[in-house]
Design a protein around this motif. Structure first.
Motif, PDB file in Angstrom:
ATOM      1  N   VAL A  10       0.855  -1.187   0.000  1.00  0.00           N
ATOM      2  CA  VAL A  10       0.000   0.000   0.000  1.00  0.00           C
ATOM      3  C   VAL A  10       0.889   1.234   0.000  1.00  0.00           C
ATOM      4  CG1 VAL A  10      -1.760   1.270   1.257  1.00  0.00           C
ATOM      5  CG2 VAL A  10      -1.821  -1.208   1.220  1.00  0.00           C
ATOM      6  N   LEU A  11       0.660   2.136  -0.911  1.00  0.00           N
ATOM      7  CA  LEU A  11       1.548   3.290  -1.037  1.00  0.00           C
ATOM      8  C   LEU A  11       1.423   4.253   0.119  1.00  0.00           C
ATOM      9  CD1 LEU A  11       1.364   4.192  -4.803  1.00  0.00           C
ATOM     10  CD2 LEU A  11       3.301   3.310  -3.534  1.00  0.00           C
ATOM     11  N   PHE A  12       0.193   4.655   0.445  1.00  0.00           N
ATOM     12  CA  PHE A  12      -0.005   5.592   1.538  1.00  0.00           C
ATOM     13  C   PHE A  12      -1.174   5.118   2.374  1.00  0.00           C
ATOM     14  CE2 PHE A  12       2.930   8.755   0.256  1.00  0.00           C
ATOM     15  CZ  PHE A  12       2.978   8.675  -1.118  1.00  0.00           C
ATOM     16  N   LEU A  13      -1.029   5.159   3.687  1.00  0.00           N
ATOM     17  CA  LEU A  13      -2.054   4.657   4.581  1.00  0.00           C
ATOM     18  C   LEU A  13      -2.897   5.785   5.121  1.00  0.00           C
ATOM     19  CD1 LEU A  13       0.188   2.112   6.433  1.00  0.00           C
ATOM     20  CD2 LEU A  13      -1.250   1.759   4.441  1.00  0.00           C
ATOM     21  N   HIS A 139       9.030   1.676 -11.563  1.00  0.00           N
ATOM     22  CA  HIS A 139       8.137   2.805 -11.825  1.00  0.00           C
ATOM     23  C   HIS A 139       6.685   2.547 -11.425  1.00  0.00           C
ATOM     24  CE1 HIS A 139      11.431   4.667 -14.001  1.00  0.00           C
ATOM     25  NE2 HIS A 139      11.545   3.597 -14.760  1.00  0.00           N
ATOM     26  N   ASP A 140       6.451   1.512 -10.622  1.00  0.00           N
ATOM     27  CA  ASP A 140       5.083   1.232 -10.188  1.00  0.00           C
ATOM     28  C   ASP A 140       4.535   2.345  -9.310  1.00  0.00           C
ATOM     29  OD1 ASP A 140       5.476  -1.164 -11.467  1.00  0.00           O
ATOM     30  OD2 ASP A 140       5.881  -2.288  -9.629  1.00  0.00           O
ATOM     31  N   THR A 141       5.391   2.940  -8.480  1.00  0.00           N
ATOM     32  CA  THR A 141       4.942   4.009  -7.596  1.00  0.00           C
ATOM     33  C   THR A 141       4.540   5.245  -8.394  1.00  0.00           C
ATOM     34  OG1 THR A 141       7.277   4.573  -7.288  1.00  0.00           O
ATOM     35  CG2 THR A 141       6.233   3.252  -5.573  1.00  0.00           C
ATOM     36  N   ARG A 142       5.263   5.509  -9.472  1.00  0.00           N
ATOM     37  CA  ARG A 142       4.895   6.629 -10.349  1.00  0.00           C
ATOM     38  C   ARG A 142       3.539   6.356 -10.992  1.00  0.00           C
ATOM     39  NH1 ARG A 142       7.817   6.446 -15.859  1.00  0.00           N
ATOM     40  NH2 ARG A 142       6.347   4.702 -15.923  1.00  0.00           N
ATOM     41  N   ASP A 143       3.353   5.146 -11.491  1.00  0.00           N
ATOM     42  CA  ASP A 143       2.097   4.796 -12.145  1.00  0.00           C
ATOM     43  C   ASP A 143       0.920   4.857 -11.172  1.00  0.00           C
ATOM     44  OD1 ASP A 143       3.598   4.382 -14.410  1.00  0.00           O
ATOM     45  OD2 ASP A 143       3.629   2.190 -14.217  1.00  0.00           O
ATOM     46  N   ALA A 144       1.164   4.514  -9.918  1.00  0.00           N
ATOM     47  CA  ALA A 144       0.091   4.542  -8.923  1.00  0.00           C
ATOM     48  C   ALA A 144      -0.357   5.969  -8.638  1.00  0.00           C
ATOM     49  CB  ALA A 144       0.557   3.866  -7.636  1.00  0.00           C
ATOM     50  N   ILE A 145       0.599   6.894  -8.575  1.00  0.00           N
ATOM     51  CA  ILE A 145       0.240   8.296  -8.359  1.00  0.00           C
ATOM     52  C   ILE A 145      -0.572   8.805  -9.555  1.00  0.00           C
ATOM     53  CG2 ILE A 145       1.153  10.641  -8.181  1.00  0.00           C
ATOM     54  CD1 ILE A 145       3.488   9.508  -6.602  1.00  0.00           C
ATOM     55  N   ILE A 181      -4.427   5.405  -1.576  1.00  0.00           N
ATOM     56  CA  ILE A 181      -4.608   4.225  -0.730  1.00  0.00           C
ATOM     57  C   ILE A 181      -5.328   3.138  -1.509  1.00  0.00           C
ATOM     58  CG2 ILE A 181      -5.757   3.330   1.328  1.00  0.00           C
ATOM     59  CD1 ILE A 181      -5.356   6.184   2.507  1.00  0.00           C
ATOM     60  N   ASP A 182      -6.329   3.532  -2.275  1.00  0.00           N
ATOM     61  CA  ASP A 182      -7.132   2.575  -3.029  1.00  0.00           C
ATOM     62  C   ASP A 182      -6.440   2.087  -4.305  1.00  0.00           C
ATOM     63  OD1 ASP A 182      -9.129   2.818  -1.159  1.00  0.00           O
ATOM     64  OD2 ASP A 182     -10.187   4.390  -2.263  1.00  0.00           O
ATOM     65  N   SER A 183      -5.392   2.790  -4.721  1.00  0.00           N
ATOM     66  CA  SER A 183      -4.714   2.451  -5.970  1.00  0.00           C
ATOM     67  C   SER A 183      -3.709   1.341  -5.725  1.00  0.00           C
ATOM     68  CB  SER A 183      -3.999   3.690  -6.533  1.00  0.00           C
ATOM     69  OG  SER A 183      -3.334   3.377  -7.729  1.00  0.00           O
ATOM     70  N   LYS A 184      -4.087   0.114  -6.034  1.00  0.00           N
ATOM     71  CA  LYS A 184      -3.235  -1.038  -5.771  1.00  0.00           C
ATOM     72  C   LYS A 184      -2.454  -1.432  -7.025  1.00  0.00           C
ATOM     73  CE  LYS A 184      -6.391  -2.776  -2.259  1.00  0.00           C
ATOM     74  NZ  LYS A 184      -7.331  -1.651  -2.365  1.00  0.00           N
ATOM     75  N   HIS A 185      -1.316  -2.073  -6.801  1.00  0.00           N
ATOM     76  CA  HIS A 185      -0.511  -2.536  -7.923  1.00  0.00           C
ATOM     77  C   HIS A 185      -1.194  -3.723  -8.603  1.00  0.00           C
ATOM     78  CE1 HIS A 185       2.569   0.151  -6.623  1.00  0.00           C
ATOM     79  NE2 HIS A 185       2.809  -0.500  -5.507  1.00  0.00           N
ATOM     80  N   SER A 186      -0.918  -3.879  -9.884  1.00  0.00           N
ATOM     81  CA  SER A 186      -1.485  -4.993 -10.633  1.00  0.00           C
ATOM     82  C   SER A 186      -0.774  -6.293 -10.258  1.00  0.00           C
ATOM     83  CB  SER A 186      -1.323  -4.748 -12.139  1.00  0.00           C
ATOM     84  OG  SER A 186       0.047  -4.823 -12.508  1.00  0.00           O
ATOM     85  N   ARG A 187      -1.374  -7.404 -10.641  1.00  0.00           N
ATOM     86  CA  ARG A 187      -0.754  -8.705 -10.387  1.00  0.00           C
ATOM     87  C   ARG A 187       0.619  -8.778 -11.056  1.00  0.00           C
ATOM     88  NH1 ARG A 187      -4.094 -12.850  -8.512  1.00  0.00           N
ATOM     89  NH2 ARG A 187      -6.263 -12.223  -8.180  1.00  0.00           N
ATOM     90  N   LYS A 188       0.705  -8.253 -12.256  1.00  0.00           N
ATOM     91  CA  LYS A 188       1.968  -8.271 -12.988  1.00  0.00           C
ATOM     92  C   LYS A 188       3.030  -7.457 -12.253  1.00  0.00           C
ATOM     93  CE  LYS A 188       3.883  -7.314 -17.612  1.00  0.00           C
ATOM     94  NZ  LYS A 188       4.887  -6.283 -17.272  1.00  0.00           N
ATOM     95  N   GLN A 189       2.650  -6.283 -11.761  1.00  0.00           N
ATOM     96  CA  GLN A 189       3.583  -5.440 -11.033  1.00  0.00           C
ATOM     97  C   GLN A 189       4.041  -6.110  -9.741  1.00  0.00           C
ATOM     98  OE1 GLN A 189       1.091  -1.923 -10.822  1.00  0.00           O
ATOM     99  NE2 GLN A 189       2.360  -0.827 -12.314  1.00  0.00           N
TER     100      GLN A 189
END
Length: 285
Positions: A10-13, A139-145, A181-189
């Motif tokens: 989870v990126l931010f709680l 770059h998953d964190t960038r994509d999540a933002i 918070i709701d933006s979760k990484h994909s299975r691939k990521q």
């Protein structure tokens, strides 16, 4: 804070994410992003600038372990040599909360919760944070933002070619925090970050079997009293059991597999030895 178990990644709680002003992409620029305007590019620098503001707010409003705290000493001992990974500058801190979690941000900030350090030994902790570093490097964190911006639709589509950094309101930051918070990484990521963790352990001479062990711990937690909460949190991710099996398969293939035995966990600061001066007495002649 009410104790709860939170899935990794989870990126931010929600705790401690107070309202504050932050420098992020302007409404016009994000309107372009939300509508898919090709003239706008969400760069790594944009993501890092936003993440830095957000993590500064979180650090200011949550209990951060001091430099002499046992948790900080342990984390620095483990990761002091890894402040730079794959060209990404990293910084680490411990939040003194009972939640079981760790997260990474686009600016290279990695935050580990005391609750996680209480249940994982050094190798298991290395595996978990290696996973989080993987999200930054990939770059998953960038994509999540970016996804959080699009989800919240905070921006105006009109005159969308301005990509400069501007100030958003407190309420907008609150909206963005919830979206992230709701933006979760994909299975691939998640799978790619798992592979990064295994490679990180192998490259640096750590026990790769700790990757499987760390996921087994999370699997056991998910099957316990907090299972329903965890199921909700990881619904879009591969489950911990399957991820543990994948790590085991890689270790077997590499000829490195052996049943992992958890080592002693020490989160207390070493006791400094004290010396007492002996009183010297002289006899009168």
């Amino acid at each position: 804070m009410k104790k709860r178990f939170i899935a990794l990644g989870v990126l931010f709680l929600s705790f401690g994410f107070v309202e504050a002003n932050a420098q992020i992409l302007s409404d016009k620029a994000m309107g372009a992003l939300g509508k898919g305007v090709s003239g706008f590019t969400f760069s790594d620098a944009d993501a890092a600038a936003l993440a830095k503001k957000a993590i500064d707010e979180m650090d200011a409003n949550n209990p951060v372990a001091g430099t002499n705290d046992g948790y900080s000493i342990r984390l620095n001992r483990l990761f002091g040599k890894h402040i730079s990974s794959e060209g990404v500058a990293l910084n680490y801190k411990v939040y003194l909360v009972k939640d079981i979690n760790a997260f990474a941000c686009a600016d290279g900030s990695v935050r580990v919760f005391a609750g996680l350090m209480d249940i994982m030994d050094d190798n298991e902790l290395l595996a978990v944070i290696g996973h989080e570093i993987g999200h930054v490097v990939n770059h998953d964190t960038r994509d999540a933002i970016k996804a959080a911006y699009k989800k919240e639709a905070l921006l105006d589509v009109a005159s969308s070619q301005s990509g400069k950094i501007e100030t958003i309101t407190q309420s907008q930051l609150g909206q963005l925090g919830s979206a992230m918070i709701d933006s979760k990484h994909s299975r691939k990521q998640e799978s790619e970050a798992d592979n990064f963790s295994y490679d990180f352990m192998k490259k640096n001479g750590y026990d790769v079997n700790a990757v499987e062990s760390a996921f087994r711990i999370l699997q056991n937690l998910s099957e316990g009293a907090e299972a329903s909460f965890l199921t909700k949190m990881v619904s879009s991710h591969p489950d911990s059991g399957k991820r543990a099996e994948e790590a085991k398969k890689r270790a077997v293939k590499d000829g490195l597999y052996k049943a992992y035995i958890q080592q002693k966990i020490v989160n207390t600061a070493p006791v400094k030895a004290t010396t007492t001066k002996k009183k010297v007495t002289t006899k009168k002649k």
